[in-house]
Design a protein around this motif. Structure first.
Motif, PDB file in Angstrom:
ATOM      1  N   LEU A   1       7.406  -3.922  -3.936  1.00  0.00           N
ATOM      2  CA  LEU A   1       6.105  -4.202  -3.350  1.00  0.00           C
ATOM      3  C   LEU A   1       5.573  -2.894  -2.771  1.00  0.00           C
ATOM      4  CD1 LEU A   1       4.266  -6.663  -2.755  1.00  0.00           C
ATOM      5  CD2 LEU A   1       5.441  -6.876  -0.574  1.00  0.00           C
ATOM      6  N   ASP A   2       4.302  -2.601  -3.007  1.00  0.00           N
ATOM      7  CA  ASP A   2       3.673  -1.415  -2.436  1.00  0.00           C
ATOM      8  C   ASP A   2       3.187  -1.747  -1.035  1.00  0.00           C
ATOM      9  OD1 ASP A   2       4.054   0.137  -4.719  1.00  0.00           O
ATOM     10  OD2 ASP A   2       2.214  -0.609  -5.638  1.00  0.00           O
ATOM     11  N   ILE A   3       3.538  -0.877  -0.068  1.00  0.00           N
ATOM     12  CA  ILE A   3       3.210  -1.119   1.333  1.00  0.00           C
ATOM     13  C   ILE A   3       2.649   0.149   1.966  1.00  0.00           C
ATOM     14  CG2 ILE A   3       4.987  -2.920   1.574  1.00  0.00           C
ATOM     15  CD1 ILE A   3       6.724  -0.800   3.053  1.00  0.00           C
ATOM     16  N   GLU A   4       2.175   0.036   3.206  1.00  0.00           N
ATOM     17  CA  GLU A   4       1.766   1.185   4.009  1.00  0.00           C
ATOM     18  C   GLU A   4       3.008   1.954   4.428  1.00  0.00           C
ATOM     19  OE1 GLU A   4      -1.225   2.238   4.786  1.00  0.00           O
ATOM     20  OE2 GLU A   4      -2.528   0.524   4.416  1.00  0.00           O
ATOM     21  N   PRO A   5       2.907   3.216   4.695  1.00  0.00           N
ATOM     22  CA  PRO A   5       1.733   4.064   4.577  1.00  0.00           C
ATOM     23  C   PRO A   5       1.444   4.453   3.134  1.00  0.00           C
ATOM     24  CG  PRO A   5       3.561   5.324   5.496  1.00  0.00           C
ATOM     25  CD  PRO A   5       4.031   3.913   5.331  1.00  0.00           C
ATOM     26  N   VAL A   6       0.193   4.824   2.914  1.00  0.00           N
ATOM     27  CA  VAL A   6      -0.297   5.201   1.586  1.00  0.00           C
ATOM     28  C   VAL A   6      -0.821   6.637   1.660  1.00  0.00           C
ATOM     29  CG1 VAL A   6      -2.036   4.704  -0.174  1.00  0.00           C
ATOM     30  CG2 VAL A   6      -0.890   2.821   1.017  1.00  0.00           C
ATOM     31  N   GLU A   7      -0.459   7.417   0.674  1.00  0.00           N
ATOM     32  CA  GLU A   7      -0.947   8.803   0.574  1.00  0.00           C
ATOM     33  C   GLU A   7      -2.092   8.844  -0.441  1.00  0.00           C
ATOM     34  OE1 GLU A   7       0.293  11.080   2.563  1.00  0.00           O
ATOM     35  OE2 GLU A   7       1.887   9.739   3.260  1.00  0.00           O
ATOM     36  N   CYS A   8      -3.123   9.623  -0.142  1.00  0.00           N
ATOM     37  CA  CYS A   8      -4.238   9.820  -1.066  1.00  0.00           C
ATOM     38  C   CYS A   8      -4.297  11.292  -1.458  1.00  0.00           C
ATOM     39  CB  CYS A   8      -5.542   9.380  -0.430  1.00  0.00           C
ATOM     40  SG  CYS A   8      -5.605   7.607  -0.099  1.00  0.00           S
ATOM     41  N   ALA A   9      -4.608  11.533  -2.723  1.00  0.00           N
ATOM     42  CA  ALA A   9      -4.651  12.896  -3.247  1.00  0.00           C
ATOM     43  C   ALA A   9      -5.666  12.931  -4.386  1.00  0.00           C
ATOM     44  CB  ALA A   9      -3.264  13.315  -3.735  1.00  0.00           C
ATOM     45  N   SER A  10      -5.699  14.024  -5.119  1.00  0.00           N
ATOM     46  CA  SER A  10      -6.615  14.156  -6.249  1.00  0.00           C
ATOM     47  C   SER A  10      -6.000  15.051  -7.311  1.00  0.00           C
ATOM     48  CB  SER A  10      -7.944  14.763  -5.788  1.00  0.00           C
ATOM     49  OG  SER A  10      -8.778  15.031  -6.894  1.00  0.00           O
ATOM     50  N   TRP A  11      -6.226  14.700  -8.564  1.00  0.00           N
ATOM     51  CA  TRP A  11      -5.758  15.554  -9.662  1.00  0.00           C
ATOM     52  C   TRP A  11      -6.512  16.876  -9.667  1.00  0.00           C
ATOM     53  CZ3 TRP A  11      -1.216  14.851 -11.130  1.00  0.00           C
ATOM     54  CH2 TRP A  11      -0.692  13.589 -11.403  1.00  0.00           C
ATOM     55  N   LYS A  12      -7.659  16.947  -8.965  1.00  0.00           N
ATOM     56  CA  LYS A  12      -8.377  18.216  -8.856  1.00  0.00           C
ATOM     57  C   LYS A  12      -7.574  19.238  -8.055  1.00  0.00           C
ATOM     58  CE  LYS A  12     -12.756  15.835  -9.193  1.00  0.00           C
ATOM     59  NZ  LYS A  12     -13.901  15.299  -8.477  1.00  0.00           N
ATOM     60  N   ASN A  13      -6.637  18.736  -7.252  1.00  0.00           N
ATOM     61  CA  ASN A  13      -5.742  19.582  -6.466  1.00  0.00           C
ATOM     62  C   ASN A  13      -4.307  19.090  -6.715  1.00  0.00           C
ATOM     63  OD1 ASN A  13      -4.238  20.981  -4.612  1.00  0.00           O
ATOM     64  ND2 ASN A  13      -5.418  20.325  -2.823  1.00  0.00           N
ATOM     65  N   PRO A  54       0.878 -10.475   0.915  1.00  0.00           N
ATOM     66  CA  PRO A  54      -0.211  -9.531   1.228  1.00  0.00           C
ATOM     67  C   PRO A  54      -1.076  -9.213   0.015  1.00  0.00           C
ATOM     68  CG  PRO A  54       1.854  -8.355   0.993  1.00  0.00           C
ATOM     69  CD  PRO A  54       2.193  -9.817   0.878  1.00  0.00           C
ATOM     70  N   LYS A  55      -2.338  -8.864   0.307  1.00  0.00           N
ATOM     71  CA  LYS A  55      -3.200  -8.331  -0.751  1.00  0.00           C
ATOM     72  C   LYS A  55      -2.625  -6.989  -1.161  1.00  0.00           C
ATOM     73  CE  LYS A  55      -7.636  -8.440  -0.501  1.00  0.00           C
ATOM     74  NZ  LYS A  55      -9.061  -8.364  -0.109  1.00  0.00           N
ATOM     75  N   PRO A  56      -2.809  -6.596  -2.407  1.00  0.00           N
ATOM     76  CA  PRO A  56      -2.308  -5.280  -2.822  1.00  0.00           C
ATOM     77  C   PRO A  56      -2.873  -4.174  -1.928  1.00  0.00           C
ATOM     78  CG  PRO A  56      -2.969  -6.563  -4.722  1.00  0.00           C
ATOM     79  CD  PRO A  56      -3.431  -7.329  -3.511  1.00  0.00           C
ATOM     80  N   VAL A  57      -1.999  -3.377  -1.360  1.00  0.00           N
ATOM     81  CA  VAL A  57      -2.378  -2.334  -0.414  1.00  0.00           C
ATOM     82  C   VAL A  57      -3.307  -1.302  -1.051  1.00  0.00           C
ATOM     83  CG1 VAL A  57      -0.375  -0.852  -0.790  1.00  0.00           C
ATOM     84  CG2 VAL A  57      -1.462  -0.884   1.427  1.00  0.00           C
ATOM     85  N   VAL A  58      -3.232  -1.129  -2.343  1.00  0.00           N
ATOM     86  CA  VAL A  58      -4.048  -0.110  -3.015  1.00  0.00           C
ATOM     87  C   VAL A  58      -5.527  -0.484  -3.074  1.00  0.00           C
ATOM     88  CG1 VAL A  58      -2.156   0.840  -4.383  1.00  0.00           C
ATOM     89  CG2 VAL A  58      -3.490  -1.089  -5.284  1.00  0.00           C
ATOM     90  N   LEU A  59      -5.858  -1.756  -2.911  1.00  0.00           N
ATOM     91  CA  LEU A  59      -7.261  -2.160  -2.995  1.00  0.00           C
ATOM     92  C   LEU A  59      -8.103  -1.470  -1.927  1.00  0.00           C
ATOM     93  CD1 LEU A  59      -7.118  -5.977  -3.820  1.00  0.00           C
ATOM     94  CD2 LEU A  59      -7.458  -4.042  -5.371  1.00  0.00           C
ATOM     95  N   TYR A  60      -7.604  -1.415  -0.722  1.00  0.00           N
ATOM     96  CA  TYR A  60      -8.342  -0.783   0.374  1.00  0.00           C
ATOM     97  C   TYR A  60      -8.633   0.686   0.048  1.00  0.00           C
ATOM     98  CZ  TYR A  60      -9.381   1.303   4.879  1.00  0.00           C
ATOM     99  OH  TYR A  60      -9.971   2.020   5.884  1.00  0.00           O
TER     100      TYR A  60
END
Length: 118
Positions: free
Chosen positions: A29-41, A69-75
């Motif tokens: 199950l995917d949970i918090e915390p979540v990291e955000c990034a970009s393929w541009k970097n 829980p709702k999928p954490v990635v939706l937020y």
């Protein structure tokens, strides 16, 4: 075994790396915390994956149907439904074996149209 899911938006290159936890029932199950990034970097993606792996193997209680829980990635994707998320984002996993070997699993849409398969 340790697993990290990496989701990326096919159009924008935005990357979402949630923490992966194994439930007591044995599924991931995917949970918090979540990291955000970009393929541009690309360095930001590497760092997000490192942080997710650094959180180690978590075992969490199995949620019931009533409190699943709702999928954490939706937020983080700013989409409203998992179907919309699946249309916009691709998925791969990096898996570390108990022996310390790594493998990459790439996913595609399931033949029946529901979910994804390796």
């Amino acid at each position: 075994m340790m697993r990290v899911h990496i989701f990326w938006n096919k159009d924008t290159g935005d990357v979402i790396v949630p923490t992966s936890a194994k439930t007591e029932a044995g599924y991931w199950l995917d949970i918090e915390p979540v990291e955000c990034a970009s393929w541009k970097n690309p360095d930001s993606v590497v760092e997000a994956v490192r942080k997710a792996f650094g959180r180690g193997n978590q075992i969490i209680p199995t949620p019931t149907r009533q409190n699943f829980p709702k999928p954490v990635v939706l937020y983080y994707s700013q989409v409203k439904t998992i179907n919309a998320f699946d249309r916009e984002y691709d998925l791969a996993s990096i898996v570390e074996s108990p022996q310390g070997a790594y493998s990459v699993e790439r996913y595609r849409n399931a033949p029946d149209g529901k979910g994804r398969v390796v």
